[in-house]
Design an enzyme around this catalytic site. Structure first.
Site, PDB file in Angstrom:
ATOM      1  N   LYS A 125       4.971 -35.082  62.694  1.00 42.66           N
ATOM      2  CA  LYS A 125       3.907 -35.949  62.592  1.00 42.66           C
ATOM      3  C   LYS A 125       2.752 -36.199  63.334  1.00 42.66           C
ATOM      4  O   LYS A 125       3.150 -35.774  64.879  1.00 42.66           O
ATOM      5  CB  LYS A 125       4.511 -37.351  62.383  1.00 42.66           C
ATOM      6  CG  LYS A 125       5.564 -37.657  61.276  1.00 42.66           C
ATOM      7  CD  LYS A 125       6.115 -38.930  61.048  1.00 42.66           C
ATOM      8  CE  LYS A 125       7.160 -39.109  60.084  1.00 42.66           C
ATOM      9  NZ  LYS A 125       7.588 -40.555  59.894  1.00 42.66           N
ATOM     10  N   HIS A 128      -0.830 -40.180  66.442  1.00 46.26           N
ATOM     11  CA  HIS A 128      -1.623 -40.962  66.204  1.00 46.26           C
ATOM     12  C   HIS A 128      -2.229 -42.258  67.104  1.00 46.26           C
ATOM     13  O   HIS A 128      -1.278 -42.294  68.088  1.00 46.26           O
ATOM     14  CB  HIS A 128      -1.494 -41.388  64.875  1.00 46.26           C
ATOM     15  CG  HIS A 128      -0.629 -42.186  64.402  1.00 46.26           C
ATOM     16  ND1 HIS A 128      -0.345 -43.632  64.958  1.00 46.26           N
ATOM     17  CD2 HIS A 128       0.769 -42.056  63.842  1.00 46.26           C
ATOM     18  CE1 HIS A 128       0.869 -44.090  64.581  1.00 46.26           C
ATOM     19  NE2 HIS A 128       1.478 -43.201  63.823  1.00 46.26           N
ATOM     20  N   HIS A 131       0.481 -44.463  68.520  1.00 44.44           N
ATOM     21  CA  HIS A 131       1.831 -44.001  69.672  1.00 44.44           C
ATOM     22  C   HIS A 131       0.916 -44.319  71.026  1.00 44.44           C
ATOM     23  O   HIS A 131       1.364 -44.227  72.262  1.00 44.44           O
ATOM     24  CB  HIS A 131       1.837 -42.450  69.757  1.00 44.44           C
ATOM     25  CG  HIS A 131       2.403 -42.116  68.469  1.00 44.44           C
ATOM     26  ND1 HIS A 131       1.800 -41.178  67.573  1.00 44.44           N
ATOM     27  CD2 HIS A 131       3.801 -42.499  67.992  1.00 44.44           C
ATOM     28  CE1 HIS A 131       2.861 -40.915  66.433  1.00 44.44           C
ATOM     29  NE2 HIS A 131       3.930 -41.925  66.963  1.00 44.44           N
TER      30      HIS A 131
END
Length: 564
Positions: A125, A128, A131
């Site tokens: 993933k 982004h 985080h």
């Protein structure tokens, strides 16, 4: 000299209260008319069986005024201590200037180990903006505890195991290709992951296929593990690029997969201690007596869960690091999860469960709202950092187009602005990005503190200044200078307070206050054009401020450019 400690010694003699308790009670008054230090007598009412204001009066008369105290006054229930300014200035500045980059350091954590679990993005993933919080708060706490003498172990507990990888394998086989993944990397993985969720709403059986593939991973089937490792390598490459930009490092990347071969022993231990119960085909630890839902350990299909892996990781970390504290930085909405498995550790009979600490924080968002990887409306961290650098470059082109090394400065300031913005408030508060506010060189921002540091460097550079040998510190007793010196003196205390409360914003706000006080000092006083004794004293103050701002920014994970 530690003024607070010395005052505590005076008060200990007349109150019988322990020195440490007095130190914890002494306050810094809100304005200079109330002195430099104040001791509230409210807690003494029960001991002395008198009204606090009367206690304050009687104690004040008993205190022998030492050489460094100008005056002791009572105001209501407070004993206010006024320190002799020239002694105070000399003691504080000499300490800062002598200790230099070690000012604020302590050995309070010597022999103690703190494990900090932070960042923890999910493999396959995108990294982004959601985080960011765990990453920069954890990084700041690491630096803060390290400064206090603790041995720190920074662990990136990667989300690299679980049903989501079964979903990704199914998605890859149905809608992906090796060529597309090789070319587009994590973006392609994100595209097919989002597609899986869209399709699963129409075809729920896809969820069963995903769970089956995850069980194959757990059983060590080669095809499943080969795909998983491929996804892992692609993700780590992108994560490290972002960590390099942020200046963040870890001592270990022991993600969830690391514990795959260690969970069986933990499940067996739970069985042996009669903690596991069967419920609808799954295995749980009943937490009804603790007023919590059961902690799910094994799903009915045999798969493990986050709690299984977290319990296993905690046991491994205690054995490996022998930690005194293990801190977990995650979003507030995971409070229940941590409460549940912390309680399981307690039920297993481990008294160190109380050393497991969940440090929650609020959400981060842009104007578009909350972030989610399931439906693709995500802001990538690397894109955000690059945009911060780009916006900073525009400002530099307007303000100082001839700046030396301006590309590097733009990087330091832009990324510093993002980090500072995140750490500006208490971690529990949500963070919203506003480029205009975040990159304001005059507001309560990272660029403002960095600009103040650069201003101090500029003064020293223009005057070709160095520290004089025999400084007359009595030249620094004006109000503007004293305010700066008080904030310098409080810096070590603020580091300790940030560690005690697990709140980096305490350091962040102190740097703002110091920058504001220094800029007022700069505007109120001529520095380079003063008479020699005054100039030497003021230069010493400039050097001390430069040192502390640089140290404080470093604690937050922010660089300090010397020109802006």
């Amino acid at each position: 000299m530690d003024f607070k400690l010395e005052i505590a010694c005076l008060l200990e003699k007349v109150t019988g209260v322990s020195q440490q308790e007095i130190i914890n009670t002494i306050e810094i008054p809100p304005n200079k008319d109330m002195g430099d230090f104040a001791y509230p007598c409210f807690r003494l009412a029960k001991q002395f069986r008198k009204a606090p204001p009367l206690i304050a009066q009687e104690l004040c008369q008993k205190i022998e005024k030492p050489y460094f105290i100008e005056e002791i006054k009572v105001q209501n229930a407070y004993i206010n201590f006024f320190v002799k300014k020239s002694i105070y200035v000399k003691e504080v500045l000499q300490k800062v200037l002598t200790q230099n980059e070690n000012y604020g350091n302590s050995n309070i954590g010597e022999t103690k180990t703190i494990v900090i679990d932070y960042s923890s993005p999910n493999i396959a993933k995108p990294f982004h903006v959601g985080h960011l919080r765990s990453t920069v708060i954890g990084n700041a706490l690491y630096h803060i505890f390290e400064t206090l003498g603790y041995h720190c172990e920074g662990v990136n507990h990667l989300g690299d195991w679980g049903t989501q990888f079964g979903k990704l394998i199914v998605a890859y086989q149905k809608w992906g290709s090796r060529e597309a993944v090789e070319q587009q990397g994590i973006q392609e993985l994100m595209r097919i992951y989002v597609k899986f969720h869209d399709e699963a709403e129409k075809q729920p059986e896809l969820e069963d296929e995903a769970r089956a593939w995850f069980v194959k991973m757990q059983n060590g089937e080669q095809e499943a593990l080969s795909l998983w490792k491929w996804f892992y390598d692609i993700s780590i490459k992108e994560f490290n690029r972002v960590y390099d930009m942020l200046g963040v490092h870890f001592d270990a990347y022991t993600g969830e997969s690391f514990y795959n071969d260690k969970m069986t022993a933990v499940v067996e231990e739970l069985k042996e201690k009669n903690l596991l119960k069967q419920s609808e085909g799954a295995m749980i630890v009943d937490l009804e007596n603790e007023n919590m839902p059961p902690c799910l350990i094994i799903r009915k299909d045999g798969g493990t869960l986050y709690a299984t892996r977290d319990i296993t990781a905690a046991l491994y970390r205690k054995k490996t690091y022998r930690f005194d504290k293990c801190i977990y930085l995650t979003a507030l909405d995971q409070n229940l999860h941590f409460s549940q498995w912390f309680t399981v550790i307690k039920k297993m009979g481990y008294d160190w469960w109380k050393d497991l600490i969940h440090v929650p924080f609020g959400l981060v968002s842009l104007d578009s709202g909350k972030l989610s990887t399931r439906h693709g409306n995500v802001v990538l961290m690397e894109e955000l950092l690059n945009q911060a650098i780009s916006e900073t470059q525009k400002i530099i082109e307007q303000k100082n187009p001839d700046l030396y090394n301006k590309e590097e400065v733009a990087k330091q300031v832009g990324i510093g602005a993002v980090i500072f913005n995140d750490l500006y408030n208490s971690r529990i508060k949500d963070v919203v990005f506003s480029w205009e506010r975040m990159l304001n060189f005059d507001g309560e921002t990272g660029p403002y503190v960095q600009y103040t540091h650069a201003r101090a460097c500029s003064i020293l550079r223009r005057g070709e200044c160095s520290l004089a040998e025999n400084i007359d510190y009595s030249k620094l007793i004006d109000d503007a200078s004293m305010e700066v010196i008080k904030l310098l003196e409080q810096f070590p205390q603020k580091i300790q307070e940030a560690a005690d409360k697990l709140e980096p914003f305490i350091v962040t706000r102190h740097l703002i206050n110091l920058s504001q006080a220094f800029n007022k000092f700069y505007h109120d006083n001529s520095i380079l054009n003063s008479e020699t004794p005054i100039k030497e004293a003021r230069i010493a103050l400039v050097i001390a401020v430069k040192m502390v701002l640089k140290k404080g920014l470093a604690l937050l994970g922010i660089q300090s450019p010397e020109q802006m």
